[in-house]
Write a protein that holds these residues in place. Structure first.
Motif, PDB file in Angstrom:
ATOM      1  N   SER A  57       0.829  -1.214   0.000  1.00 43.42           N
ATOM      2  CA  SER A  57       0.000   0.000   0.000  1.00 43.42           C
ATOM      3  C   SER A  57       0.863   1.264   0.000  1.00 43.42           C
TER       4      SER A  57
ATOM      5  N   VAL B  72      -6.885   2.387  -2.266  1.00 42.05           N
ATOM      6  CA  VAL B  72      -5.817   1.461  -1.837  1.00 42.05           C
ATOM      7  C   VAL B  72      -6.438   0.263  -1.107  1.00 42.05           C
ATOM      8  N   ILE B  77      -4.978  -3.492  -0.371  1.00 40.22           N
ATOM      9  CA  ILE B  77      -5.044  -4.122   0.964  1.00 40.22           C
ATOM     10  C   ILE B  77      -5.952  -5.341   0.967  1.00 40.22           C
TER      11      ILE B  77
END
Lengths: 74, 387
Positions: A57, B72, B77
């Motif tokens: 991330s 994200v 994730i």
């Protein structure tokens, strides 16, 4: 009195598992071993995946903030 | 409900461990309550394993805009970690991020979420979004996940979901997987009577497989709903009711089904008691034995009142065949006579209410007992009645 099993399952359940989990101590050795193996695999995989996901991330964080975020994370 | 309880727990444990449900088939001997306790304990352990890193990630995420976090979260994730992190975030921010994620991704997250840990987030989700996600879960036939959320959503949202999900079978199968009796009562209370009628007709048309599960549900709802559902069931045609009785007999569900029939209105009870199927050889005997084995006399004896005379005679003969002492089991009077089971400040005890439920039925069959057996019953009643 027999000793409670000492395996990956016991480690995942912690030192004072609640009474509702007592039947797990009476599983046959084969069933207990298979369950323990699945729990150990899952635990290890999930630890690894958490780390990988957080690492990945970071690539999506704006460059300007990446250093700060990295410091907060690790 | 044990087969479905077990399946539901295997599915939930398998999701937590990241394996298919089939991999856990070797746990068939472990009872569902233990599997549930195991899942809840392992959920805590897995979260604790990564809590330091996840907590730092949640802290760091405060520096980032919600739009970026949603992107994200969904693309990098993934649902497992999003499910974990949602319980660590401020609920309002978690909802704000979720609002920017796709319905399909939220459905993925929901399947992996421990509702206990994200209660505030679930409660704060706009109902329209919950409905959208629920429709995806229903389309995926993920009834286990739908059922898990019933205990954590307000009535208005559940009602909106019930109305939005057009599939009656999806609703029924969700009910199969509810985790508590109170959730079941709540859900039934939020479904319109017309839809309950449709669902029962669906069960009746589907036959044995669905009857088994539906009966398990019907015997778990509260008495108020048992009466309504029982009455709606009694509206079905005779083959459907025979299938219900046949399934009850095959699975030895009489101890649970007798109180269900006893909870029905008089009209519905009469309909059941008039079924020719009750005259199947051995059936009355099986019912009487089940009532004795499971102390289900307060379920059987009230419905005896609505039987034809020849069936009552049959019940009397089977009770008599159970031998001396049977009335001590039917009528729990001795504890009262011996001073136990005194009235409590909160109302009459079960011991005290049981006789009032069984006495009229006993009186109805007493005529068909032999003199000796009737004398035994009278002696017990004489000892009790002066009180």
């Amino acid at each position: 009195m027999s000793q409670p099993p000492s395996d990956a399952l016991a480690a995942a359940l912690g030192p004072r598992p609640e009474p509702a989990l007592a039947p797990l101590d009476r599983l046959s050795p084969e069933v207990r071993a298979e369950l323990s193996r699945l729990v150990a695999d899952a635990r290890e995989r999930q630890r690894r995946e958490v780390k990988q996901a957080i690492d990945a991330s970071l690539d999506h964080v704006p460059a300007l903030l990446r250093g700060t975020i990295r410091k907060l994370l690790f | 409900m044990s087969t479905l309880d077990h399946l539901a727990e295997r599915i939930k444990l398998a999701r937590l461990l990241g394996f298919s449900e089939e991999r856990l088939a070797f746990l068939s001997e472990v009872d569902p309550e233990t599997l549930r306790a195991l899942r809840e304990r392992l959920t805590d352990t897995f979260i604790e394993d990564s809590r330091p890193l996840l907590s730092r990630a949640v802290k760091a995420s405060r520096l980032l805009p919600v739009g970026l976090l949603a992107k994200v979260g969904e693309r990098v994730i993934g649902p497992v970690l999003c499910a974990r992190m949602s319980g660590l975030m401020e609920p309002d921010r978690a909802v704000e991020i979720a609002q920017r994620m796709s319905d399909a991704f939220l459905a993925d997250v929901s399947a992996l979420l421990d509702p206990r840990r994200a209660e505030a987030v679930i409660a704060a989700m706009p109902p329209a979004r919950v409905v959208a996600v629920a429709l995806i879960l229903a389309a995926r036939q993920d009834h286990v996940t739908l059922a898990r959320f019933v205990g954590f959503l307000p009535d208005s949202t559940i009602r909106a979901v019930v109305e939005a999900v057009p599939d009656d079978e999806a609703l029924l199968r969700t009910a199969f997987f509810l985790e508590s009796k109170s959730s079941l009562d709540r859900l039934v209370g939020l479904v319109h009577e017309a839809r309950l009628r449709r669902i029962i007709a669906l069960v009746a048309a589907a036959g044995a497989e669905l009857w088994a599960e539906a009966l398990a549900l019907m015997t778990h709802v509260g008495e108020r709903w048992q009466r309504l559902i029982g009455d709606l069931t009694a509206e079905q045609d005779e083959p459907a009711l025979v299938e219900m009785l046949h399934t009850t007999h095959r699975l030895d569900l009489w101890p649970s089904v007798l109180p269900l029939i006893a909870a029905m209105s008089e009209h519905a009870q009469r309909r059941f008691m008039a079924l020719p199927h009750l005259r199947t050889p051995g059936l009355i005997r099986a019912i009487v034995h089940a009532a004795d084995r499971a102390a289900a006399w307060p379920g059987l004896l009230p419905i005896v009142l609505h039987m034809e005379e020849d069936l009552r005679r049959h019940v009397a003969a089977e009770i008599e065949a159970l031998g001396p002492g049977i009335f001590d089991r039917i009528l729990p009077l001795r504890p009262l006579l011996e001073g136990r089971g005194q009235p409590s400040s909160t109302g009459p005890s079960a011991l005290e209410t049981a006789p009032t439920r069984v006495l009229p039925g006993l009186a109805a069959i007493a005529l068909h007992l032999s003199d000796a057996t009737r004398a035994e019953l009278e002696a017990l009643l004489r000892a009790y009645l002066p009180r």
